[in-house]
Enzyme design. Structure first.
Site, PDB file in Angstrom:
ATOM      1  N   ILE A 189       6.659   3.048  -3.696  1.00 18.18           N
ATOM      2  CA  ILE A 189       5.465   3.498  -4.407  1.00 18.18           C
ATOM      3  C   ILE A 189       4.962   2.427  -5.360  1.00 18.18           C
ATOM      4  O   ILE A 189       3.751   2.243  -5.516  1.00 18.18           O
ATOM      5  CB  ILE A 189       5.797   4.812  -5.135  1.00 18.18           C
ATOM      6  CG1 ILE A 189       6.092   5.912  -4.100  1.00 18.18           C
ATOM      7  CG2 ILE A 189       4.661   5.242  -6.065  1.00 18.18           C
ATOM      8  CD1 ILE A 189       6.900   7.069  -4.635  1.00 18.18           C
ATOM      9  N   ASP A 190       5.881   1.701  -5.983  1.00 21.51           N
ATOM     10  CA  ASP A 190       5.494   0.647  -6.920  1.00 21.51           C
ATOM     11  C   ASP A 190       4.706  -0.446  -6.218  1.00 21.51           C
ATOM     12  O   ASP A 190       3.628  -0.851  -6.663  1.00 21.51           O
ATOM     13  CB  ASP A 190       6.752   0.069  -7.566  1.00 21.51           C
ATOM     14  CG  ASP A 190       6.529  -0.351  -9.008  1.00 21.51           C
ATOM     15  OD1 ASP A 190       5.451  -0.071  -9.564  1.00 21.51           O
ATOM     16  OD2 ASP A 190       7.446  -0.951  -9.592  1.00 21.51           O
ATOM     17  N   ASP A 191       5.237  -0.946  -5.104  1.00 21.74           N
ATOM     18  CA  ASP A 191       4.519  -1.974  -4.347  1.00 21.74           C
ATOM     19  C   ASP A 191       3.178  -1.459  -3.858  1.00 21.74           C
ATOM     20  O   ASP A 191       2.178  -2.180  -3.892  1.00 21.74           O
ATOM     21  CB  ASP A 191       5.361  -2.427  -3.149  1.00 21.74           C
ATOM     22  CG  ASP A 191       6.303  -3.559  -3.506  1.00 21.74           C
ATOM     23  OD1 ASP A 191       5.877  -4.722  -3.440  1.00 21.74           O
ATOM     24  OD2 ASP A 191       7.458  -3.283  -3.851  1.00 21.74           O
ATOM     25  N   HIS A 220       2.165   2.382 -13.101  1.00 22.61           N
ATOM     26  CA  HIS A 220       1.425   1.596 -12.106  1.00 22.61           C
ATOM     27  C   HIS A 220       0.608   2.498 -11.194  1.00 22.61           C
ATOM     28  O   HIS A 220      -0.508   2.145 -10.787  1.00 22.61           O
ATOM     29  CB  HIS A 220       2.398   0.736 -11.298  1.00 22.61           C
ATOM     30  CG  HIS A 220       3.094  -0.307 -12.114  1.00 22.61           C
ATOM     31  ND1 HIS A 220       4.316  -0.855 -11.774  1.00 22.61           N
ATOM     32  CD2 HIS A 220       2.737  -0.908 -13.277  1.00 22.61           C
ATOM     33  CE1 HIS A 220       4.679  -1.738 -12.679  1.00 22.61           C
ATOM     34  NE2 HIS A 220       3.733  -1.786 -13.605  1.00 22.61           N
TER      35      HIS A 220
END
Length: 663
Positions: A401-403, A477
């Site tokens: 999810i971060d990427d 993010h």
């Protein structure tokens, strides 16, 4: 109290820090000029590091256990060669501290398990226990309790060669592969990195192989005649006591486990492992699962020339970084998608034109890396359509999810000739991200609602975090991305904002799960809250600003040591680094503090510490795999984050007009 540049607590009080101790370049005009020069040099440097295919990747440095275990695997499989061994030994020797130990991060204290594994690797390379550097290491290990006090994984590696007894290790039966998804301790209760490691290790533990030991290790025991002295069990009413007794029950089960069931479980585990092998031969794009998967499959009868084994072994070589002096360092993972999206954001925010060929090429590469098939995440979200990005070159089973959030933020900064293709990729990624929101309104890295309280309590799982609960940095993010996608008022965004506000520490910061530590968490959350519409006057942002100002170092920078995860005295304390200074600046700029002395001094620090080629040096580890247990030095962090911060200082906040248009 602020920190001095050597990482210890300094004498400059928070009141003085808030007032703004003058930097060397005191005048705001001079600071801006210096920032503009530094920005131009950093742009040139970063553009020069782009691969012809469009991606960026810096080295991912961890600790010597990666190198030691690589040699031990090769010894186990019978493929260790002299050239690889000496190159690995050269690197391991170079990482030894003066007291004979090995640390798990730059400047950190000696760590027992890392020291044991490094010592054994050097014994494999021919170093004698009589050598001074080896004798110092062995004496230190004995003083700390010997091999018996090391982590479970270290003792598993030693058991492979008879240096430790298998029966003295915690039990994890392969039958767990049959546990239904609703049953506690099923494999999907573990974080993706843990389940990829545990499934093959259940096979290894079931077989309990022992290869001939090439030498004894008596010098690493406090008492070689009693290497594993008995320890009393914890109280039965405690969690530790309950799980210790569960482990005893599992040892008893091993003796009566039905053979047909065990064989079936091992076959199911092998299928599970093979189904998750990536196209490049690796598993999940990370080294540890690859090592244990190869070991498990070999024990199940796969010879070294089998395509699965051959490609897996070849993938391990791609984790090796060969240095100019001939040393060989093993990366635990590679970070091209993460590095590329962060580099794209940095360049765009620093003023590089949106249609610049480098950015278009980066966008092309990122769009080609999109994952459009289900993975393990779909166990909890079976109806969710795929669409996201992973961290590595090849990891289709575990997009994160971060990427995905950062890739979307990067793609939105590019004026791509195929706008429709870009729009479709962003739409799929945003939809998938929304669907991965956990029940509490926040987001984790890889899975939704991966919050079982049981896996971390298993005696087997003492190697770091083994579940994937939501974190402030990932949630931030995502909130920032959703705000820039015009979803500021979407219920999911508002729930994320509410969760972030509730997670703020009383002293004003946010915990950093994937970066060190409160500086990273705060540097992630404040820009997200600002993007989501919170004004700089909001009490949460004012508390964050006050905390950042209070921990600014005398040299104008910010730094936070890995020890902040275990010792409150280190929170916000540490030698100034380029990446952590940039994180603090990103928060302060987002909170409307551009004209403050704290920002002026931080920008001056970045300008003054920049090297002639436009880069920054940063030996300190500012990344986190598992808080405290596994630290990371992302070598590109020192380039991309300072450039982002300088760019926003010179050019203003990114995409501001877009946010305003979105309301």
């Amino acid at each position: 109290m602020t920190a001095t540049t050597d990482g210890s607590a300094g004498a400059l009080g928070s009141e003085a820090a808030s007032a703004g101790v003058p930097a060397t370049t005191a005048e705001a005009g001079e600071v801006r000029e210096a920032a503009e020069r530094a920005t131009r040099r950093a742009i040139d440097h970063l553009l020069g590091r782009q691969d012809a295919a469009g991606w960026w990747k810096g080295d991912l440095e961890t600790n010597v256990t990666m190198d030691a275990e690589d040699l031990l695997l090769r010894q186990f499989l019978g493929i260790r060669d002299a050239h690889t061994t000496e190159a690995a030994a050269l690197f391991i020797r170079g990482e030894q501290r003066a007291d004979g130990t090995w640390a798990t991060f730059h400047g950190g204290p000696g760590e027992l398990s890392a020291t044991v594994e490094a010592y054994v690797a050097l014994r494999l390379a021919g170093d004698s226990p009589e050598d001074e550097h080896m004798a110092r290491a062995a004496a230190w290990v004995r003083e700390r309790g010997g091999i018996a006090a090391s982590r479970v994984f270290t003792r598993i590696w030693l058991a492979l060669f008879g240096w430790w007894k298998w029966e003295d290790l915690p039990e994890m039966p392969p039958e767990v592969i049959f546990f239904p998804k609703w049953l506690p301790l099923n494999v999907y209760d573990f974080g993706c990195w843990a389940r990829q490691t545990i499934v093959p290790l259940t096979v290894v533990g079931a077989v309990r192989p022992v290869r001939p030991a090439p030498f004894p290790l008596d010098e690493l025991h406090t008492d070689p005649s009693d290497p594993n002295p008995a320890k009393p069990l914890a109280q039965v009413a405690s969690w530790d006591g309950a799980f210790q007794r569960l482990d005893k029950a599992l040892h008893a089960y091993r003796k009566v486990a039905p053979r047909k069931l065990r064989r079936a479980a091992m076959r199911a585990a092998s299928r599970w492992i093979i189904e998750r092998q990536e196209n490049d031969g690796c598993w999940g794009g990370i080294q540890p699962p690859a090592v244990y998967s190869l070991m498990a499959l070999h024990l199940l009868g796969y010879d070294l020339e089998h395509p699965v084994m051959r490609e897996g072994l070849a993938s391990l070589d791609r984790f090796a970084v060969w240095r100019e002096d001939g040393a060989r360092m093993i990366e635990a993972c590679q970070s091209p998608v993460w590095d590329t999206c962060l580099a794209t954001i940095a360049l765009a925010d620093a003023g590089v034109e949106a249609d610049h060929p480098a950015l278009v090429k980066a966008a092309d590469w990122m769009m080609n890396e999109e994952i459009t098939r289900p993975g393990d995440w779909s166990v909890r979200r079976p109806s969710l359509a795929p669409g996201g990005w992973a961290f590595e070159f090849h990891n289709d089973n575990y997009p994160d999810i971060d990427d995905t959030a950062e890739v979307i933020l990067a793609l939105r900064r590019v004026d791509h000739p195929d706008a429709g293709k870009l729009e479709d990729a962003v739409t799929r990624g945003a939809r998938w991200t929304l669907g991965m929101q956990s029940k509490n309104g926040a987001w984790a890295a890889f899975d939704a609602d991966n919050t079982s309280p049981f896996p971390n309590r298993l005696p087997f799982c003492d190697f770091g975090e083994v579940i994937d609960p939501p974190s402030a940095d990932v949630t931030a993010h995502v909130v920032e991305m959703l705000a820039y996608e015009g979803k500021t008022h979407h219920p999911a965004t508002r729930r994320g904002v509410e969760w972030l506000l509730a997670e703020q520490e009383t002293f004003g910061a946010w915990f950093g799960r994937w970066g060190t530590n409160y500086v990273y968490g705060t540097g992630s959350v404040v820009p997200a809250l600002a993007a989501a519409g919170l004004p700089g006057t909001h009490p949460a942002l004012r508390r964050a600003v006050a905390w950042l100002e209070s921990v600014q170092n005398e040299d104008g920078g910010w730094g936070e040591d890995q020890r902040s995860y275990t010792d409150e005295k280190w929170i916000g304390q540490g030698a100034s680094t380029a990446s952590q200074t940039a994180w603090a600046l990103l928060a302060l700029l987002a909170a409307g503090e551009k004209e403050s002395k704290a920002v002026e001094r931080g920008v001056a620090f970045l300008a003054e510490t920049q090297q002639e080629d436009g880069s920054w040096d940063e030996p300190y580890f500012t990344g986190t795999g598992f808080p405290w247990d596994f630290s990371i030095n992302y070598h590109l962090y020192r380039q991309v984050f300072p450039l982002t911060a300088l760019g926003r200082y010179v050019h203003g906040e990114p995409l501001a007009d877009r946010v305003l248009r979105a309301g």
